[in-house]
Enzyme design. Structure first.
Site, PDB file in Angstrom:
ATOM      1  N   SER A 121       0.990  -1.598  -0.248  1.00 52.07           N
ATOM      2  CA  SER A 121       0.123  -0.254  -0.016  1.00 52.07           C
ATOM      3  C   SER A 121       1.324   1.043  -0.323  1.00 52.07           C
ATOM      4  O   SER A 121      -0.036   2.611  -0.512  1.00 52.07           O
ATOM      5  CB  SER A 121      -1.089  -0.487   1.081  1.00 52.07           C
ATOM      6  OG  SER A 121      -0.256  -0.259   2.418  1.00 52.07           O
ATOM      7  N   LYS A 128      -6.418   5.378   8.028  1.00 54.15           N
ATOM      8  CA  LYS A 128      -5.643   6.074   7.096  1.00 54.15           C
ATOM      9  C   LYS A 128      -5.274   7.458   7.521  1.00 54.15           C
ATOM     10  O   LYS A 128      -4.748   8.205   8.159  1.00 54.15           O
ATOM     11  CB  LYS A 128      -4.996   5.685   6.016  1.00 54.15           C
ATOM     12  CG  LYS A 128      -4.189   4.036   6.152  1.00 54.15           C
ATOM     13  CD  LYS A 128      -4.360   2.664   5.223  1.00 54.15           C
ATOM     14  CE  LYS A 128      -3.039   1.792   4.941  1.00 54.15           C
ATOM     15  NZ  LYS A 128      -2.672   1.216   3.539  1.00 54.15           N
TER      16      LYS A 128
END
Length: 812
Positions: free
Chosen positions: A658, A701
Site C-alpha cells: 500500500s 489511514k
C-alpha cells in the site's frame, strides 16, 4: 493531453448516511421478531442441501469468520429439520454369557431402554426373593433328602456286601483315619500284628489269600463311589433346575410377553434364564452353618456376579421430539466415541459392561452432531477416530491406550454400534482449505461447504432485515427498543466495519454487542428508547477503551520524538500511511518515507528489505515501481541511478504494497529535485503502468493523519491522497467529514501517479508528445533529464576507465 487534477471529495462521498426517514417504523418495538438469516443465502442453501442429502459423505463444513452467526444458523436449521424426522432407537449394552469380555449391544425402539433396564432390575429383585423361598420349601428339602438317602443307601449296601462276605471268611472291614481296611479276626476279635504272626503258617496264608480277594472287591466298590456321587449331583442339579424353572418361569414369561416384538431381547432373556439356572447360588444367602447343605452353595463374589444381569443404557431417546441435535463443546476422543471406565479391585483396575459410557456420537446417532473444527483438531486421536467412525459407519469404543497397546489393565471390547449421523464442523476458512489440501479423507467425508460471507449488499432488504434482527435481540434480552435514528446509526456502523459504503457487515456478534452497549448508555441517561446519540456514545466509548496505544503514537509525533512534517515542502520526503492492528482495534499511523538518488547501475534499494524488516509484499511493491521507472524512462538508454528508499524511524516489520505509490512519489521528487508538500499524506499501491490501486484500511489511514493535523491545527491545505477506487470504501468519522465540509481538510481521489505527483509538487506531470518528449518544466521532463545526466556521467566514467586501462597496458 493534460492530466485532470483531482478535486477534493464532497462530504457525501466521505460517508454514506442512512436516512432515518427512509425507515418505515418509529421504533424497533413495532417490528415483528425474525429468525431469518440476512446476507447468507449461499450458506443457507448449502445447509439445506447437506440436510437433505442422506448419502454417504455429505457431511457439512460451515466456514466463515467468527461472529457471523455460523453456529446459531446451523443449529437453527438442524433443529427445524430434526423436528420433522423420526426419533432414533435406544441402545443398551448387556452381558454376553458366551464371551464375557465382549459385551453385547441391543437396539430397542425409542423410549424402551429405560423400562427394559428397570424390568431387569425388577427381575433380579424378584429372583432374590423367589429363589431362596423355592429352596427353603419342604418339597425341595424332601426331594433332596430322598436323593441323599438313595446315595447313602447305595453306598452302604455296596460296602455292606463286602463286609458280610469278609465276616463269613473271618475278616473284618474296619474304618481307619485313612479309609477302609481289612483285618483278620478270631472269635470276633481283630488280631493284632503280633497275634497274626503267632498263627500257623497255613492259616496265615489262608487269611492273606482271602484278604487279597476281598481287597480287590473293596477297591472295585470304592472306585464306584465317585460315579455314584456324580450321578447324585446330577440328579440334585436337575432338582435345582426344576426349582429354578418353577420359581422364575412366571417372571420370565411376563418379561417375554412385554418384549415379544423384539427377537434380540427374547434371545437375551433365554440366555439369562439359562445362566440363572447354572448359577443359582449367586442369589442365595451364605449358609456356612447349614451342615445338611439343604440349599445350593453360594459362589464367591456372588453379589458382584449379579451385575451381569443389569442393563447399561447407553442412549435413551425417550424425551426426544425428533432426531437429536448435539453440540459437543469439548470434543475429546472419549467424549466423542465413548469410554470404558475402571474401578480398583484388590490393587487391580478391572471393568465390566456396566462401566461403558457413551459419547456424543452415540447421542447424536440418527440425527446431527455439531463440532468446532479447531477444538476437534486440538484433541489427540479425536479427528482420526471421528473419521474412522464415519467411514466404517459404526462407533467402536476403544481407549487410546488400548489401541496403542499401552494399557495393561483388564478391559473389554464392546460390540460396535451402527452409526447413522450427519456431522457438521464449524471453523475458519483457512482451516477448511488446509484440511482440503493436506487430508485426503476430508474431501471424501465432508463434501458440502457452507461458506458464510462477512458482508452483504447495503440495500433496503438488508437494512430492514438488520432492523428486525435488532428488534428480536432487544425483546429476547429485555433491552430498550431503538428508534429510527438509532437503527440508522447501527447500519452506518455496519458499513464502516466492512470498509465499504455499499456493503453491510454480517458480523452479527459485534453488532449485537453494539446494541447492548447502546442500551447501557441509554440507561445511564434514563432514556426509554435508544437513539443515534446513544449508539454513537457506545462507539466512542469502545474506541476510548482500546486506543491507549494510538494516543501514545500520536503523542510521540506531536512532541517531535517521531518526526512527521505537516507544513513545509521537502525534496525526496513524503508522508505515508500505515495501519496498526491490536486485536480487533486498528488505527492509522503516519510514517515518513525518504528517497535518495545517485549515479549507479539502475538499482532501487529497499533498505527495509535489506535488513529483513520488509515483507515479501513490500518487496514486490518496490520491484513494481522499479519496473515503472524502466518502462517510462528507460526506453532510450539504461537507467543509470542508484536509489535508496526507507521508512524513517521504523523499528518493526513492514509488509504490504500500500506504500508503493508513496515510495514512487518520493523517488520522482528526488529525481526531479522538486519538493513535496508535507501537508499531504499518501496511500495506495501502484502497477507497472502507473495506475494507483486500492488498498485496505483507508478510513483508519485518513483518520490517523487527520488526528495529527487537527492536533497541530487545521490550515485548509492538509489532506490525504487515496486511490480513486477506494472512494466507495469511505465511511469516515463525523469530525473528519465535518472538517472536509468546512474546507479545513481534503481527501483527493487519485487515478494515476501523474495526478498524484502533480498534487504533491504543484508542478504538472507532463505527457509525451508525438516525438516522445515531455513538456519543459514538467515533472517527467525533469526526471528524464536527470536520468539522462546520470547516463552521460556513467558513460563518461566508464569511457575514461577503459581509456586509462589501455594506456596502462601500453606503458607496460
Amino acid at each position: 493531453m493534460t492530466q485532470t487534477l483531482p478535486q477534493p471529495l464532497a462530504p457525501h462521498q466521505l460517508y454514506r448516511v442512512c436516512d432515518p426517514d427512509s425507515l418505515s417504523f418509529t421504533t424497533t418495538a413495532e417490528l415483528a421478531d425474525s429468525d431469518a438469516p440476512i446476507g447468507q443465502d449461499r450458506a443457507v442453501e448449502a445447509i439445506r442441501f447437506a440436510i437433505g442429502m442422506r448419502h454417504r459423505g455429505f457431511n457439512l463444513f460451515a466456514l466463515g469468520p467468527e461472529g457471523t452467526g455460523r453456529r446459531s444458523l446451523v443449529m437453527q436449521y438442524l433443529t427445524q429439520a430434526a423436528a420433522r424426522q423420526p426419533v432414533p432407537d435406544d441402545w443398551v449394552y448387556v452381558h454376553d454369557f458366551g464371551d464375557g469380555h465382549r459385551p453385547r449391544v441391543l437396539r430397542l425402539p425409542a423410549g424402551r431402554a429405560q423400562p427394559f433396564k428397570k424390568d431387569m432390575e425388577w427381575l433380579v429383585e424378584e429372583l432374590a426373593a423367589a429363589l431362596p423361598a423355592g429352596f427353603e420349601a419342604e418339597e425341595y428339602r424332601a426331594k433332596k433328602q430322598v436323593l441323599e438317602q438313595e446315595f447313602k443307601e447305595r453306598q452302604e449296601e455296596a460296602f455292606g456286601t463286602v463286609g458280610t462276605e469278609a465276616s463269613e471268611k473271618g475278616v473284618a472291614l474296619i474304618r481307619t483315619p485313612v479309609g477302609l481296611a481289612l483285618a483278620p479276626t478270631r472269635d470276633g476279635e481283630v488280631l493284632s500284628p503280633d497275634e497274626f504272626k503267632q498263627l500257623p503258617e497255613e492259616e496265615q496264608a489262608r487269611f492273606k489269600a482271602e484278604m487279597e480277594a476281598l481287597q480287590e472287591k473293596l477297591e472295585t466298590t470304592i472306585k464306584q463311589v465317585p460315579y455314584w456321587e456324580r450321578e447324585a449331583r446330577s440328579k440334585l442339579r436337575e432338582l435345582e433346575q426344576e426349582v429354578v424353572a418353577f420359581a422364575i418361569s412366571h417372571l420370565m414369561d411376563e418379561l417375554k410377553d412385554r418384549y415379544a416384538d423384539l427377537p434380540e431381547v427374547l434371545e437375551y432373556l433365554e440366555a439369562v434364564a439359562e445362566d440363572i439356572a447354572d448359577n443359582v447360588g449367586d442369589f442365595l444367602e451364605s449358609d456356612d452353618e447349614d451342615e445338611d447343605h439343604s440349599k445350593p452353595r453360594r459362589r464367591p463374589g456372588g453379589e458382584g456376579a449379579i451385575r451381569r444381569y443389569r442393563v447399561n443404557v447407553l442412549v435413551n431417546n425417550a424425551d426426544q421430539g425428533g432426531a437429536p441435535v448435539i453440540y459437543e463443546d469439548h470434543p475429546t476422543q472419549p467424549n466423542l466415541i465413548g469410554r470404558v471406565e475402571h474401578f480398583a479391585h484388590y490393587g487391580t483396575l478391572i471393568t465390566d459392561f456396566n462401566l461403558i459410557k457413551g459419547g456424543s456420537l452415540h447421542r447424536a446417532n440418527g440425527g446431527y452432531l455439531v463440532l468446532d473444527a479447531h477444538k476437534l483438531l486440538m484433541n489427540p486421536f479425536a479427528w482420526e477416530d471421528l473419521k474412522r467412525a464415519l467411514k466404517a459407519r459404526e462407533v467402536r469404543i476403544e481407549s487410546p491406550g488400548q489401541s496403542t497397546g499401552l494399557m495393561s489393565t483388564v478391559s473389554i471390547e464392546p460390540q460396535p454400534i451402527p452409526l447413522d449421523v450427519k456431522v457438521v464442523l464449524i471453523g475458519d476458512p483457512m482451516l477448511y482449505y488446509l484440511l482440503s489440501h493436506h487430508d485426503p479423507e476430508f474431501a471424501e467425508l465432508f463434501k458440502v461447504s457452507a461458506d458464510f460471507d462477512w458482508r452483504m449488499d447495503r440495500d433496503e432488504t438488508a437494512v430492514m432485515g438488520l432492523a428486525r434482527s435488532v428488534a428480536t435481540l432487544t425483546r429476547k434480552e429485555g433491552l430498550r427498543p431503538l428508534d429510527r435514528s438509532g437503527v440508522a446509526r447501527v447500519v452506518e456502523h455496519a458499513s464502516r466495519q466492512v470498509e465499504d459504503s455499499e456493503k453491510l457487515s454480517t458480523h452479527m456478534a459485534s453488532l449485537a454487542d453494539l446494541v447492548r452497549e447502546s442500551d447501557y448508555w441509554a440507561g445511564r441517561t434514563g432514556a426509554a428508547v435508544v437513539t443515534a446519540a446513544h449508539v454513537q456514545q457506545a462507539i466512542d466509548a469502545s474506541t476510548y477503551r482500546q486506543d491507549r496505544v494510538r494516543e501514545h503514537v500520536q503523542e510521540e509525533i506531536r512532541r517531535g520524538i517521531v518526526h512527521i512534517d505537516t507544513e513545509s515542502a521537502v525534496v525526496g520526503q513524503i508522508n505515508g500511511l500505515a495501519v496498526l492492528e491490536l486485536g480487533r482495534f486498528s488505527f492509522g499511523r503516519p510514517s515518513r518515507i525518504t528517497a535518495r538518488v545517485a549515479l549507479g547501475k539502475g538499482d532501487v534499494v529497499d533498505i527495509e528489505r535489506e535488513v529483513d524488516l520488509g515483507g515479501p509484499l513490500h518487496g514486490k511493491g518496490v520491484l513494481i515501481l522499479t519496473s515503472f521507472l524502466a518502462g517510462r524512462f528507460g526506453q532510450n538508454w539504461p537507467l543509470s541511478l542508484e536509489a535508496r528508499l526507507v521508512f524513517e524511524q521504523s523499528y518493526g516489520g513492514v509488509d504490504g504494497d500500500s506504500a508503493s505509490s508513496t515510495e514512487l512519489y518520493a523517488l520522482l521528487s528526488a529525481l526531479a529535485d522538486l519538493p513535496i508538500r508535507q501537508s499531504l499524506a499518501v496511500t495506495g499501491s501502484v502497477d507497472q503502468n502507473g495506475t494507483v490501486q486500492a488498498i485496505g484500511g483507508v478510513n483508519e489511514k485518513i483518520e490517523g493523519f487527520f488526528d495529527l493535523c487537527a492536533a497541530r491545527g487545521l490550515t485548509g491545505s492538509q489532506g490525504v491522497l487515496i486511490p480513486a477506487t477506494n472512494v466507495a470504501h469511505l465511511m469516515l468519522r463525523h469530525d473528519v467529514v465535518e472538517a472536509c465540509r468546512q474546507g479545513r481538510f481534503a481527501v483527493y481521489p487519485v487515478h494515476t501517479v501523474d495526478q498524484g505527483i502533480e498534487l504533491l509538487t504543484g508542478t504538472p506531470a507532463g505527457q509525451r508528445d508525438e516525438r516522445g518528449e515531455y513538456p519543459a518544466g514538467s515533472v517527467n521532463r525533469r526526471v528524464q533529464a536527470r536520468l539522462a545526466t546520470f547516463h552521460r556521467r556513467l558513460d563518461l566514467a566508464q569511457s575514461g576507465a577503459l581509456s586509462g586501462g589501455r594506456e596502462t597496458r601500453g606503458g607496460r
